[in-house]
Design an enzyme around this catalytic site. Sequence first.
Site, PDB file in Angstrom:
ATOM      1  N   SER A 148       7.375   9.118   5.568  1.00 12.80           N
ATOM      2  CA  SER A 148       6.278   9.374   6.035  1.00 12.80           C
ATOM      3  C   SER A 148       5.946   9.771   6.693  1.00 12.80           C
ATOM      4  O   SER A 148       6.106  11.037   7.093  1.00 12.80           O
ATOM      5  CB  SER A 148       5.544   7.641   5.964  1.00 12.80           C
ATOM      6  OG  SER A 148       4.055   7.581   6.536  1.00 12.80           O
ATOM      7  N   ASP A 314       1.620   5.173  -4.530  1.00 17.44           N
ATOM      8  CA  ASP A 314       0.773   5.572  -2.666  1.00 17.44           C
ATOM      9  C   ASP A 314      -0.233   6.618  -2.955  1.00 17.44           C
ATOM     10  O   ASP A 314      -0.082   8.248  -3.722  1.00 17.44           O
ATOM     11  CB  ASP A 314       2.446   6.057  -2.182  1.00 17.44           C
ATOM     12  CG  ASP A 314       2.003   7.307  -0.506  1.00 17.44           C
ATOM     13  OD1 ASP A 314       0.776   6.612  -0.543  1.00 17.44           O
ATOM     14  OD2 ASP A 314       3.149   7.547  -0.342  1.00 17.44           O
ATOM     15  N   HIS A 347       2.239   2.948  -0.744  1.00 14.61           N
ATOM     16  CA  HIS A 347       3.082   4.024   0.719  1.00 14.61           C
ATOM     17  C   HIS A 347       4.275   2.830   0.935  1.00 14.61           C
ATOM     18  O   HIS A 347       5.069   3.782   1.506  1.00 14.61           O
ATOM     19  CB  HIS A 347       2.309   3.864   1.524  1.00 14.61           C
ATOM     20  CG  HIS A 347       2.884   5.077   2.433  1.00 14.61           C
ATOM     21  ND1 HIS A 347       3.563   6.213   2.627  1.00 14.61           N
ATOM     22  CD2 HIS A 347       3.120   5.064   3.970  1.00 14.61           C
ATOM     23  CE1 HIS A 347       3.739   6.859   3.317  1.00 14.61           C
ATOM     24  NE2 HIS A 347       3.678   6.313   4.567  1.00 14.61           N
TER      25      HIS A 347
END
Length: 372
Positions: A148, A314, A347
Amino acid sequence: MSPPEPTRHLRLSKDLPLDCGRTLVRPRIAYETLGTLAPDRGNAILVFHALTGDQYVASSHPITGRPGWWTKMVGPGRPIDPARHYIICANVIGGCMGSEGPASPNPATGEPWALDFPVITIADMVRAHAALLDALEIPRLLAAIGGSMGGMQALQFAVDHPDRARSVVAIATTARHSAQNIAFHEVGRQAIMADPDWCRGRFLAEGRRPRNGLAVARMAAHITYLSEAGLTARFGRRLQDRDTVSFGFDADFQVESYLRHQGMTFVDRFDANSYLYITRAMDYFDLAGASGRPLADLFRGTSARFAIISFDSDWLYPTAESRRIVQALVAAGAHTSFVELSSPHGHDAFLLDTPELNRVVDGFLRATEALA
């Protein structure tokens, strides 16, 4: 919250120039290390944390008492193993776990910086990390790794320091923040700033905290970390501790109760102003945009091997974003591995128990070590 006293910290020996044109005077960096540095100093791995993470990657959190945020990946017998690696994880500047940030004392006044803290970028965070490596006398990493926002930092590190990492692992990330993600962040920021206890950023001096606004910001963001399939499997339309709906605005559904819990537990460990600053840094992130050059040009000349990993569920940073990075790396002639993994967790899959992710990272790191 005021920053807690971290286990390890240092003040940089030099001032830190920032992209906004301002300078932080010898900022403080809080960090943790695991393992032992090899005599040749060649086994160091720098782990970059995501938006709501910190330096406690595999050790108990001093506020919550919970295990580190990436114990699925970092720890004995894990791909990033203190028996083999010297593991470094630092709280980003702008953070709230001991590194210089809006809750830290402003050297000019002795009061918390609040909104007098300069606006920062991902590149600024990486600049501080590189200065930390200098202080630790680590010239080159075995790997720079993150998911991320941590993946953004890993990519930025590869661009800014092309010969300082033998390998780079970027997971569930992007080379630029999308309009959709900027929009979600703006909702969160507005929720914080609309809270009357925010006090135009000076809530610490006023002895107040914008708990409700920060909780709503966390709830909105947390939705983006999940997947529709995962939410349905976990919660569906099941009711929370009741047999019928209340015909009111209490948490009738389990998913509502879950989000409220996520929001309220978050405010005990995170600073509202840090949330504003870090989300803004992510919004400004556009690896190629600042230079005006093609993304591939930025990677030319790097000596690092790259592993780019995405998840099929995601939608925050979908696989198309990873493919764009991979295409640029291939065009630049960089040694590149890419895999899209299947997971129902969206995610957040990179933080959860995802055995295939561990196998990929472990294999990649061992292959890098074998090339020594």
